[in-house]
Scaffold this active site. Structure first.
Site, PDB file in Angstrom:
ATOM      1  CB  THR A 140       5.550  -6.503  -6.625  1.00  0.00           C
ATOM      2  OG1 THR A 140       4.406  -5.721  -6.325  1.00  0.00           O
ATOM      3  CG2 THR A 140       5.993  -7.268  -5.411  1.00  0.00           C
ATOM      4  CE  LYS A 166       4.430  -4.301  -3.343  1.00  0.00           C
ATOM      5  NZ  LYS A 166       3.141  -4.943  -3.682  1.00  0.00           N
ATOM      6  CB  THR A 177      -0.864  -7.100  -2.348  1.00  0.00           C
ATOM      7  OG1 THR A 177      -1.385  -8.398  -2.377  1.00  0.00           O
ATOM      8  CG2 THR A 177       0.661  -7.237  -2.303  1.00  0.00           C
ATOM      9  CD  GLU A 258      -1.304  -5.035 -10.387  1.00  0.00           C
ATOM     10  OE1 GLU A 258      -0.376  -5.600  -9.804  1.00  0.00           O
ATOM     11  OE2 GLU A 258      -2.410  -5.553 -10.578  1.00  0.00           O
ATOM     12  CG  ASN A 360      -3.608  -8.316 -12.279  1.00  0.00           C
ATOM     13  OD1 ASN A 360      -2.831  -8.742 -11.439  1.00  0.00           O
ATOM     14  ND2 ASN A 360      -4.019  -7.063 -12.323  1.00  0.00           N
TER      15      ASN A 360
END
Lengths: 364, 364
Positions: A140, A166, A177, A258, A360
């Site tokens: 993603t 991932k 996640t 991230e 985000n």
């Protein structure tokens, strides 16, 4: 690097994402046995629900989609998911119970089941040694492909372990996640595999913290095709290799978190109990203040004291020892000796950066 | 606005901070009674330790410093703090037990006791109706002065309530780095004041969340000089006014949270229990993902579902109701009806922004 004997892989675009692969498949030539670990979030995705129901059966295939979490999306979500699995099962001449499924992406949007079902024949046709296609299909916001591989020589032959993962946000111990798929051609008792992987998962995927958010979709599947039988005195060697592989995938997830600019290994020592050591590691690695300070290469260690006090760990000022490698470097090692007892815990985490917020703020 | 009868205030620079006021004093003409609330952090500051010991005695003065948390700083920290209080006591012809102290600023640096002690006579000399000087002396990263005032007419006369607060980071329910000082000239039984303020603190200062970090220094003092006696049927009126004043100060803290661009009121309804409602409100208001989304004016409400699942609250997709006012506005109201029961809870929070990280990356 090779795909372990007994497995084939595929990855394609089916239209969930505008571009890039978004649908992946792991297929067993015969059947595999699975060991599975799922999120502890009380609102899991439909994919998690279906896989939880199926994973104890012989496994023919694992279907994975990215771009949609298949969670809290529609009252028919569970039915949709079962329909997708049952369509895949038919095409592979097995039953729905032999299929596993995993999803990652945004929560709350209905999974476009027609797009997926329509593309299943194409996906199956593409099956082969397609490591790159498969890993692309599970990404993603990941910025690099997370693959790890081990080849181990045993008395009866060579065992391969190939792992995919991932990330890259909503990562808190007890998974978040993150998805990981680990394939191996070893033949080992499933109960033994279950037992050894429990510890391994705790020390790898359950010891990472990006943003203290637990996702609805976390899944780790370990699949074995039972081709190479090992001797009982060789189990430890396999365990060590599987552990190294899982830790290396877990670290990749944190390194690709991230917006992160720093990778931090926090080692808690001298805790009264294992539970206290874990609590300490998790409180520090969840602290926005601590993570912002690391981003600023700012040794504001009062924030460590505050984070420890927040989870009710009282400290003696003259005793506690905090050691830290250079904050200027990308990889940071922080050792905190609470001097209260003999228990320890390690967590991998990262800094909090303006880029994390930007990613985000915009993601939907 | 006026200083309640029986109190005087001062604020000066004593050299803890390079510029700006950093030392404040509240003085009672006679003695006051105090009701106090402290941080639940297990590593509290020395100021908290000394005030915890003293607050049940008649109170002559409250000394406050900003720029240094007086926490985890030095093995003589407690002794230093007692020495400061005892010096102030001598100058005011009282005992050390009649003094309260509060500190805010960086953790881990020794409080410069000589600078403080040397400046105490000057501070006392400046005592007067100096509302502005005092509030200036308690500010750290605050960008505006947080003052609230109420004047209430009772049968026996007019009661004044004057409240001060400081924020602005490390704010999590159960207080965090916030200080608040509330002065009133009411004469009311101290046990009654204790009882009514417990609820009020829960609904105001304990219902705000900036960054899920609990500070080592949080303190609320409510001081009464016992000048205006009220009738028992007037207690409710006083309570309502005190509550309004505390909520308004609490909201100011959130509105001035480090880097925040949005003020968010989250109202949880339909929870099974009060505890569940509180857990829900705190999990959502602590989620970096939720807070980043609000910064981006991005209605990614899947993150609410995920935050609720993280604290083990399972939801029914067809039942839960999420209502939200415009995300474009600076003030946002979010109502979440879990449809599980009848309990509710409200929390005030803010968004997470690149500026928060910048402030906390550099702060030391």
């Amino acid at each position: 690097m090779k795909v372990p004997v007994g497995f084939s892989l595929a990855g394609i675009n089916c239209g969930i994402k505008r571009k890039g692969f978004d649908l992946g498949l792991i297929c067993s030539c015969d059947f595999s046995d699975a060991v599975a670990f799922f999120t502890q979030n009380a609102n899991p995705s439909y994919s998690v629900l279906v896989s939880k129901k199926n994973f104890s059966n012989p496994i023919k295939a694992v279907l994975v989609n990215s771009g949609n979490a298949n969670c809290f999306s529609h009252k028919n979500g569970l039915q949709d998911t079962e329909e997708i699995c049952s369509n895949l099962a038919k095409l592979l001449n097995v039953e729905e119970k032999n299929i596993l499924i995993a999803s990652t992406g945004i929560i709350g949007k209905r999974l476009p089941k027609e797009k997926i079902i329509k593309n299943l024949p194409k996906l199956i046709k593409n099956l082969g040694e397609n490591i790159d296609d498969f890993v692309s299909s599970i990404m993603t916001t990941d910025t690099f492909k997370k693959i790890a591989y081990k080849k181990i020589k045993f008395k009866n032959g060579t065992v391969n372990i190939l792992g995919f993962a991932k990330g890259a946000g909503m990562i808190f111990p007890n998974m978040a996640t993150m998805l990981s798929f680990i394939l191996t051609d070893i033949d080992i008792d499933t109960n033994i595999l279950k037992e050894i992987s429990k510890d391994i998962i705790d020390e790898s995927f359950n010891s990472i913290n990006v943003d203290a958010c637990t996702s609805t979709n976390d899944t780790v599947f370990i699949l074995k095709s039972n081709k190479i039988k090992i001797e009982s005195d060789e189990v430890e060697i396999f365990k060590d290799n599987l552990k190294e592989l899982c830790i290396s995938l877990a670290k990749m997830i944190v390194k690709d978190a991230e917006g992160a600019t720093k990778f931090i290994e926090i080692q808690i020592k001298g805790a009264l109990t294992k539970k206290e050591a874990e609590l300490a590691a998790k409180s520090i690695s969840s602290s926005m203040l601590f993570k912002s300070a690391i981003y600023g290469e700012n040794p504001n260690f009062g924030r460590i004291i505050s984070a420890l006090g927040q989870v009710n760990i009282p400290l003696e000022e003259e005793k506690i020892e905090i050691k830290c490698s250079s904050l200027k470097k990308k990889d940071i090692k922080l050792t905190i000796d609470l001097k209260r007892g003999n228990s320890s815990y390690r967590v991998y985490t990262c800094d909090l950066t303006p880029k994390y917020i930007k990613i985000n703020a915009d993601y939907s």
